[in-house]
Design an enzyme around this catalytic site. Sequence first.
Site, short mmCIF file in Angstrom:
data_model
loop_
_atom_site.label_atom_id
_atom_site.label_comp_id
_atom_site.label_asym_id
_atom_site.label_seq_id
_atom_site.Cartn_x
_atom_site.Cartn_y
_atom_site.Cartn_z
N SER A 154 -10.11 7.29 1.38
CA SER A 154 -9.37 7.25 2.33
C SER A 154 -9.86 8.41 2.98
CB SER A 154 -8.52 7.05 2.34
OG SER A 154 -7.88 5.92 1.61
N THR A 157 -4.47 11.83 -4.12
CA THR A 157 -3.92 11.74 -5.23
C THR A 157 -4.34 12.80 -6.26
OG1 THR A 157 -2.87 9.23 -5.19
CG2 THR A 157 -2.60 10.64 -7.11
N ARG A 169 29.86 -4.40 -13.73
CA ARG A 169 30.41 -4.13 -12.70
C ARG A 169 31.53 -4.97 -12.43
NH1 ARG A 169 32.72 -0.96 -8.64
NH2 ARG A 169 32.42 -2.15 -6.65
N GLN A 195 27.29 -17.38 -10.43
CA GLN A 195 26.27 -17.84 -10.53
C GLN A 195 25.14 -17.18 -9.33
OE1 GLN A 195 25.72 -22.32 -9.81
NE2 GLN A 195 25.26 -22.17 -11.44
N GLU A 254 -5.09 1.27 -3.33
CA GLU A 254 -6.11 1.17 -4.40
C GLU A 254 -6.56 -0.93 -3.91
OE1 GLU A 254 -6.46 1.69 -8.12
OE2 GLU A 254 -6.22 3.55 -7.91
N SER A 260 -1.86 -5.20 0.82
CA SER A 260 -1.95 -7.16 -0.24
C SER A 260 -3.11 -8.13 0.68
CB SER A 260 -0.32 -7.06 -0.04
OG SER A 260 0.44 -7.12 -1.14
C1 LIG Z 1 0.99 7.44 -1.82
C2 LIG Z 1 -0.57 6.90 -1.74
C3 LIG Z 1 -1.29 7.37 -2.55
C4 LIG Z 1 -2.63 7.76 -2.12
N1 LIG Z 1 -3.90 8.03 -2.77
C5 LIG Z 1 -5.03 8.22 -2.94
C6 LIG Z 1 -5.95 8.39 -3.29
O1 LIG Z 1 -5.68 8.67 -4.82
N2 LIG Z 1 -7.46 8.43 -3.04
C7 LIG Z 1 -7.90 7.26 -1.97
O2 LIG Z 1 -8.60 7.60 -2.11
N3 LIG Z 1 -7.02 7.08 -0.90
C8 LIG Z 1 -5.72 7.37 -1.24
N4 LIG Z 1 -4.26 6.32 -1.00
C9 LIG Z 1 -5.06 5.70 0.36
C10 LIG Z 1 -5.08 4.46 0.38
O3 LIG Z 1 -5.50 3.58 -0.47
C11 LIG Z 1 -4.66 3.49 1.91
O4 LIG Z 1 -3.85 3.98 2.17
C12 LIG Z 1 -4.91 2.37 2.14
O5 LIG Z 1 -6.24 2.06 1.52
C13 LIG Z 1 -4.36 1.51 2.79
O6 LIG Z 1 -5.16 2.59 4.34
P1 LIG Z 1 -4.69 2.55 5.66
O7 LIG Z 1 -3.28 3.45 5.26
O8 LIG Z 1 -5.51 3.53 6.50
O9 LIG Z 1 -4.00 1.51 6.61
P2 LIG Z 1 -4.79 0.40 6.82
O10 LIG Z 1 -6.60 0.02 6.70
O11 LIG Z 1 -4.27 1.66 8.70
O12 LIG Z 1 -4.05 -1.43 7.37
C14 LIG Z 1 -3.27 -0.82 7.80
C15 LIG Z 1 -2.49 -2.05 7.79
O13 LIG Z 1 -3.65 -3.25 8.32
C16 LIG Z 1 -4.06 -4.25 7.17
N5 LIG Z 1 -5.48 -4.48 7.66
C17 LIG Z 1 -6.65 -4.10 7.57
N6 LIG Z 1 -8.08 -4.10 8.04
C18 LIG Z 1 -7.07 -5.31 7.90
C19 LIG Z 1 -7.83 -6.78 7.52
N7 LIG Z 1 -9.27 -6.64 7.95
N8 LIG Z 1 -7.12 -7.75 7.82
C20 LIG Z 1 -6.18 -7.54 7.02
N9 LIG Z 1 -5.27 -6.97 7.30
C21 LIG Z 1 -5.71 -5.43 7.65
C22 LIG Z 1 -3.32 -3.16 6.12
O14 LIG Z 1 -3.56 -4.30 5.21
C23 LIG Z 1 -2.40 -2.44 6.69
O15 LIG Z 1 -1.19 -3.64 6.49
C24 LIG Z 1 -2.94 6.68 -0.95
C25 LIG Z 1 -1.99 6.19 -0.50
C26 LIG Z 1 -0.85 6.67 -0.69
C27 LIG Z 1 0.08 5.99 0.06
#
Ligand SMILES: Cc1cc2nc3c(=O)[nH]c(=O)nc-3n(C[C@H](O)[C@H](O)[C@H](O)COP(=O)(O)OP(=O)(O)OC[C@H]3O[C@@H](n4cnc5c(N)ncnc54)[C@H](O)[C@@H]3O)c2cc1C
Length: 380
Positions: free
Chosen positions: A126, A158, A268, A279, A363, A366
């Site tokens: 990323s 990470t 509780r 329920q 990774e 959703s």
């Molecule tokens: C605590 C933490 C640890 C991490 N560790 C690592 C690591 O060790 N190595 C590493 O490489 N990365 C790591 N990451 C990064 C992580 O994999 C990314 O945050 C993740 O892939 C999402 O990318 P982004 O945050 O840029 O969100 P974006 O890609 O900008 O997405 C933003 C939103 O848009 C949606 N979106 C994007 N494209 C589409 C599409 N085509 N269709 C529909 N919806 C879409 C996404 O689902 C999301 O809801 C880590 C992240 C966190 C928070």
Amino acid sequence: MNFDLSEDHIMMRDFGREFAAKRLFDIAEEMDAKEYMPDEVIEEAKELGFFGLLAPEEYGGEGIDTLSYALIIEELSKACAGFAIMISVHNSLVMKAIEYFGTDEQKKEYLPKLASGEIIGAYSLSEPGSGTDAGSLKCQAIAEGDHYVFNGTKSWVTSAQRAGIIIVFALTDPEKGPKGISAIIVPAGTEGMSLGAPEKKMGLKCSDTREVSFIDAKVPKANLIGEENHGFKVALSLLDNGRIGVAAQALGIAESAFREAFNYSKERKQFGRPISEFQAIQFKLADMATQIDAAKLLVYRAAVLNDAEGLHSREISMAKLFATEMSNYVVDEAVQIHGGYGYVKEYPVERYFRDARVTEIYEGTSEAQRIVISRNLLKG
Ligand SMILES: Cc1cc2nc3c(=O)[nH]c(=O)nc-3n(C[C@H](O)[C@H](O)[C@H](O)COP(=O)(O)OP(=O)(O)OC[C@H]3O[C@@H](n4cnc5c(N)ncnc54)[C@H](O)[C@@H]3O)c2cc1C
């Protein structure tokens, strides 16, 4: 069809369970509050083989199957999801990258050290501008003589601070976009590489997450993993392994949140009776338990399929999608069952609530899992 775990798998589950009980459960709150991981816990995990779970035995690893691995990650995550993600990234992304795509020299050089925990691995795909669209990354590693010269910034790495090596995905041929990406092993301490400040995260606070930047950082060409410009394929093919780890992590968090909510509901009292006698609470517990069991079946199926012939990305993405959304639903209900006490740090559900959130993001979000699943369904 047999739904029972084999004796070997029970042994593996108990191996993870015992370490979690002895070394993680009691200090997980403190690790969260102080945002650190004690060295002695990491050292003990090294001695016991947690860093070599997925490494082949010939390189000093445990060489366990994916179901055993998922069971161990699930158990660790019941106690401390931040610890579990360090083990998961190290095993399923870093070691597997070298085992599957590395040269013989790289395997001999790095796998024994990774398996013993002498070095911890990090995985860096990323960037600030590229997450889900990982193919649009900008960091460059341009060939110059015997070296690649890195320039750019990677994000969310990470275990960056403890890492002895980081597998960095960078453009070796910027003109070609995703077809110009390579996977390269970058050793800690490489001149020109610097680490950012720890990210101030919502959860997984004991896990170290940072930016990594490069200014004219030189890395030997011998550190290229697989073929030059084929790194994007390397990144994508590792994701299935990683996603099983995250799905198991989400499952473990949910199971702990359920246990806390279940126990609390019996203690509780309101209106002169334990709230478990209402329920409305009973049905919450029934739904939570059912969702956990459904996720467990999907996660274990994905783990078993991962060791079978062929590609099983659809089933693995289904497991990751369902288990992580289930986990967020369960932690939310666990907080609700605790009422106001679920909203304060006095009870562990507050931490589970924060820790579960990221499992739906990293990774592959959703949304990304739904893309993988629907593409697989529609391709016929
Ligand atoms: C605590 C933490 C640890 C991490 N560790 C690592 C690591 O060790 N190595 C590493 O490489 N990365 C790591 N990451 C990064 C992580 O994999 C990314 O945050 C993740 O892939 C999402 O990318 P982004 O945050 O840029 O969100 P974006 O890609 O900008 O997405 C933003 C939103 O848009 C949606 N979106 C994007 N494209 C589409 C599409 N085509 N269709 C529909 N919806 C879409 C996404 O689902 C999301 O809801 C880590 C992240 C966190 C928070």
